[in-house]
Write an enzyme that holds these catalytic residues in place. Structure first.
Site: not given
Ligand SMILES: Nc1ncnc2c1ncn2[C@@H]1O[C@H](COP(=O)(O)OP(=O)(O)OP(=O)(O)O)[C@@H](O)[C@H]1O
Ligand SMILES: [Mg+2]
Length: 811
Positions: A368-370, A372-374, A693, A736
């Site tokens: 997923g995009p940066p 988003v909490g991966k 697309s 989108k």
């Molecule tokens: N659904 C969510 N609920 C609560 N906090 C979230 C959620 N999604 C993201 N966050 C918060 O957003 C911040 C960034 O998330 P994270 O570092 O996991 O992103 P990532 O997807 O790993 O990004 P990247 O691809 O840039 O590594 C974190 O502090 C995380 O706790």
């Protein structure tokens, strides 16, 4: 006195040139030299006593043989010096200490025998200096002497250099020549005697030059020899010193410490309870280590190796606390939304519980995009299973050795990232996050993806071999989770083994919920602020989301909230009061500046001929794509600009083919493509764009330009086009649709094939205010996209006439 005179008469000597004789051992006194003499022989004491009785003058000459105690006339040199006693001191038991100065060269012409009191007298004749005419030759010899002497003073720093300064006249030269001779240290008695016997100034100076040069030679040679000897001595000393030091160091640290250290290592090996193979390796290594000098680089490598093996976990595991309800709770505690992803994860954790017996399980990959909490989801998975969590960043890794380690033969070799992670985890079953698996690359040194393949393959990872350890290590209990931004960039063989869980970008409502439930409380805690001190309502948060950030995740939002809190703290401190701050829209502008992203809707532009709005999916979320085309009279060229990728260029070709096949219905001449030069451009030229697309959007824009028919404002579309005008499904729908709404579109054309996806999106976010129109062919798109029906015959008529007028203007 009386007696002396009598005696003189007795010997029939002319007393006017008669002087007491002072014979010296080993020394010839030159005129102008002043020397201290200890006078201890009886004959000499007498001579001094007698001189003191008269005008203190003596005839001083050297003995030919120093051992003669009472020299006769044959035993002394005839050439001596008429000298005066400058000072004298009588010592208690008889001898004198005198200071005598040579006055003039003199020659003894007759030697009287010793008188009754034991003193000898000589008749003498002064030998004043001759050849004192200031000739060129004399001057030349003088200069030669000066040069020689100057060189000499450099070698012997006790010889004064200033004595030769300012000398002009032969008288001075005479004087100084003798003085120089006095300062030449090592002149032998014979040499001095030679100088003494040369009243001829020229000859004397020449001789002196000769002596000085000889002396210089000797001194130089001496110096050279000294240098050689010195370096030899220094080297020997240095070697010796270093050796001693080394011995001392070895004694201090080495042997004793080494044995202590080896003992400690052995102890560690015992407690580590290593598997058989590892134990054998380590035991052999210890034996080698004992033979090595403790400070050798080999020993360091060897110790390091043993250290690594004993500090790795070989048996320790953390007890899995897999409780599905508990896991769900933890996932929800840390993350808002993400319903689908959480379900999949729970499903996966449940399966893992069983697969423990099966010894194989798929590896999940969160895509997923940066922001988003991966990463944070992966952390939560570890937490919910009660396992250690270790993150390995793979971004930029391009060498297989980074995964699998370097062989020990390399200086400073280390195990690879996987084994390092195991050491950090200190458990056999941690959760290892392979972060950014799509950011790996490869180079000459092998493909890191291939190494990872082995790591992730449950068939192979039981016997993972790291180059450094050179031992099989069991990774089968490790739970690997990967993350990536772009599915397409994951190396294919890896992709094949991964269980993909997609996380899409968040909608505004989701972001709002995340902000309220997680980001604000988290930041409040971090900055030690209370809920009362910092208030922000939904309207303001939404504005923050809409106008100050443009992202799929919530990182930027998180940062901005933190910034607002810091500003709040500043104000609270300045006012020094326990007030509270409510963030308002005005405060946003004051503290963060004007909004960065206004909801200005480009898609509502008035002039819409040749313009169509597409929707794009990018790594950072969705975006709108304004496609502009112009069709000018020409020869049938098609120019594409704006950094379009290959797939997009092909879409444009496909669109052109479709238009040609529908030319008649669109009111275009069958040969229209040969009479126009078409230019298609997608602004923001610096960003590369690709993907199929945009197909229907490109086609719409082209038809708009060719038929002079404006497209509808507020309309966006996405879909792939085929040659026959079919519309195919696309991906990234959620992002989108979000982008369409954010940019003020009211209608979105979506491929019929994506119907289910839209339903899915609707579950996650409300699509209020957005009309979705499903299409499965290009004709349908065209019917919706234009203000006037592009297939109407009436319109074709008007268009032709209009075109004519345009042409007129152009010509
Ligand atoms: N659904 C969510 N609920 C609560 N906090 C979230 C959620 N999604 C993201 N966050 C918060 O957003 C911040 C960034 O998330 P994270 O570092 O996991 O992103 P990532 O997807 O790993 O990004 P990247 O691809 O840039 O590594 C974190 O502090 C995380 O706790
Ligand atoms: Mg991350």
């Amino acid at each position: 006195m009386e007696i002396e005179k009598n005696e003189m008469h007795e010997h029939n000597i002319d007393s006017s040139n008669l002087l007491p004789l002072l014979p010296l051992k080993n020394v010839a006194i030159l005129p102008k030299s002043i020397i201290p003499i200890i006078v201890s022989r009886d004959i000499s004491i007498k001579a001094v006593e007698n001189a003191l009785k008269t005008d203190r003058t003596l005839f001083i000459t050297a003995q030919k043989n120093p051992s003669t105690e009472v020299p006769s006339s044959d035993d002394v040199f005839a050439y001596g010096t008429r000298s005066t006693i400058l000072q004298f001191e009588r010592m208690p038991n008889g001898p004198f200490k005198i200071l005598a100065e040579g006055i003039c060269r003199a020659k003894a012409t007759h030697f009287s025998d010793y008188t009754t009191d034991g003193c000898a007298y000589v008749h003498y004749q002064d030998l004043p200096t001759t050849h004192m005419e200031h000739t060129v030759e004399l001057e030349a010899i003088w200069r030669e002497l000066c040069n020689a002497y100057t060189t000499y003073t450099k070698l012997n720093d006790k010889a004064p250099l200033d004595i030769i300064a300012g000398i002009k006249t032969p008288q001075d030269m005479d004087y100084i020549a003798d003085t120089i001779a006095i300062h030449i240290n090592n002149l032998s008695l014979e040499d001095r005697q030679i100088l003494l016997e040369l009243p001829n100034l020229k000859k004397r100076m020449l001789k002196l030059c000769f002596f000085i040069n000889k002396e210089i030679d000797i001194l130089k040679t001496g110096q050279r020899i000294h240098g050689q000897v010195q370096t030899q001595v220094e080297k020997n000393q240095r070697d010796y010193y270093l050796h001693e030091q080394l011995k001392a160091i070895q004694k201090e640290l080495g042997r004793e410490d080494q044995s202590d250290e080896i003992e400690a290592l052995k102890q560690k090996i015992k407690t580590a309870n290593l598997p058989k193979e590892a134990k054998q390796k380590v035991d052999a290594e210890i034996k080698r280590l004992e033979q090595m000098p403790p400070l050798s680089s080999e020993a360091v490598v060897s110790r390091n190796y043993i250290d690594w093996i004993v500090s790795l976990p070989w048996h320790k595991t953390s007890k899995d606390t897999i409780n599905i309800l508990q896991a769900e709770k933890i996932l929800n505690k840390n993350h808002a939304g993400l319903k689908k992803a959480k379900e999949r994860i729970i499903e996966f954790i449940a399966a893992k519980k069983f697969s423990k017996q099966l010894h194989r399980s798929p590896v999940i990959c969160l895509v997923g995009p940066p922001g988003v909490g991966k990463t944070s989801l992966a952390r939560s998975i570890a937490e919910s299973m009660g396992r250690e969590f270790i993150r390995i960043s793979l971004g930029g890794v391009r060498d297989e050795a980074e995964i699998r380690g370097h062989r020990r033969t390399y200086i400073g070799a280390l195990p690879g990232k996987i084994i390092q992670a195991m050491k950090k985890a200190n458990k056999l079953n941690p959760v290892i996050l392979l972060d950014e698996i799509d950011k790996m690359s490869r180079d000459l040194h092998g493909d890191p993806a291939a190494a990872l393949l082995e790591v992730l393959d449950p068939e192979q990872n039981k016997n993972f071999v790291d180059h450094f350890l050179d031992l099989e290590y069991d990774l089968s209990q490790v739970m690997f989770i990967a993350t990536a931004n772009m599915m397409e960039h994951i190396p294919y063989p890896l992709f094949d083994r991964l269980e993909i869980i997609s996380l899409s970008g968040y909608s505004e409502q989701e972001k709002l919920a995340i902000a309220n439930e997680f980001l604000v409380p988290k930041n409040l805690k971090e900055y030690s602020l209370s809920k009362k001190q910092f208030k922000i309502n939904d309207d303001v948060t939404l504005r923050l989301i809409d106008e100050y950030t443009k992202e799929a995740g919530v990182r930027q939002l998180d940062r901005l909230l933190a910034k607002l809190m810091r500003k709040t703290i500043q104000v609270l401190l300045e006012n020094n009061k326990n007030t509270s701050i409510s963030i308002t829209k005005e405060l946003l502008i004051k503290w963060l500046g004007m909004p960065f992203y206004k909801k200005t809707s480009v898609s509502k532009k008035k002039e819409r001929i040749g313009l169509a709005t597409g929707l794009a999916w990018t790594e950072v979320g969705g975006d709108i794509l304004e496609i502009e085309t112009t069709a000018l009279t020409g020869k049938g060229g098609l120019t594409l600009t704006g950094q379009l990728g290959e797939v997009m260029q092909e879409s444009a070709q496909a669109a052109m083919s479709y238009i040609r096949s529908r030319a008649k219905d669109l009111g275009l001449k069958p040969t229209f493509y040969t009479t126009y030069d078409i230019h298609l451009h997608i602004p923001e030229g610096a960003t590369p764009k690709d993907g199929p697309s945009a197909g229907i959007t490109i086609c719409t824009a082209l038809i708009s330009a060719l038929t002079d028919n404006p497209t509808k404002p507020g309309l966006a579309m996405t879909g792939e086009i085929t040659l026959q005008g079919r519309v195919l499904s696309i991906g990234g729908l959620k992002e989108k649709l979000l982008a369409a709404r954010q940019n003020g579109c009211d209608t979105v054309i979506v491929p019929q094939e994506n119907f289910d996806d839209v339903e899915e999106v609707k579950k996650e976010m409300s699509l209020d205010g957005l009309t979705i129109v499903f299409v499965d062919n290009m004709d349908d798109v065209l019917k919706i996209a234009f203000i006037k029906d592009p297939f109407s015959k009436k319109r074709h008529h008007t268009k032709t006439t209009k075109k004519k007028t345009t042409k007129k203007i152009k010509s």
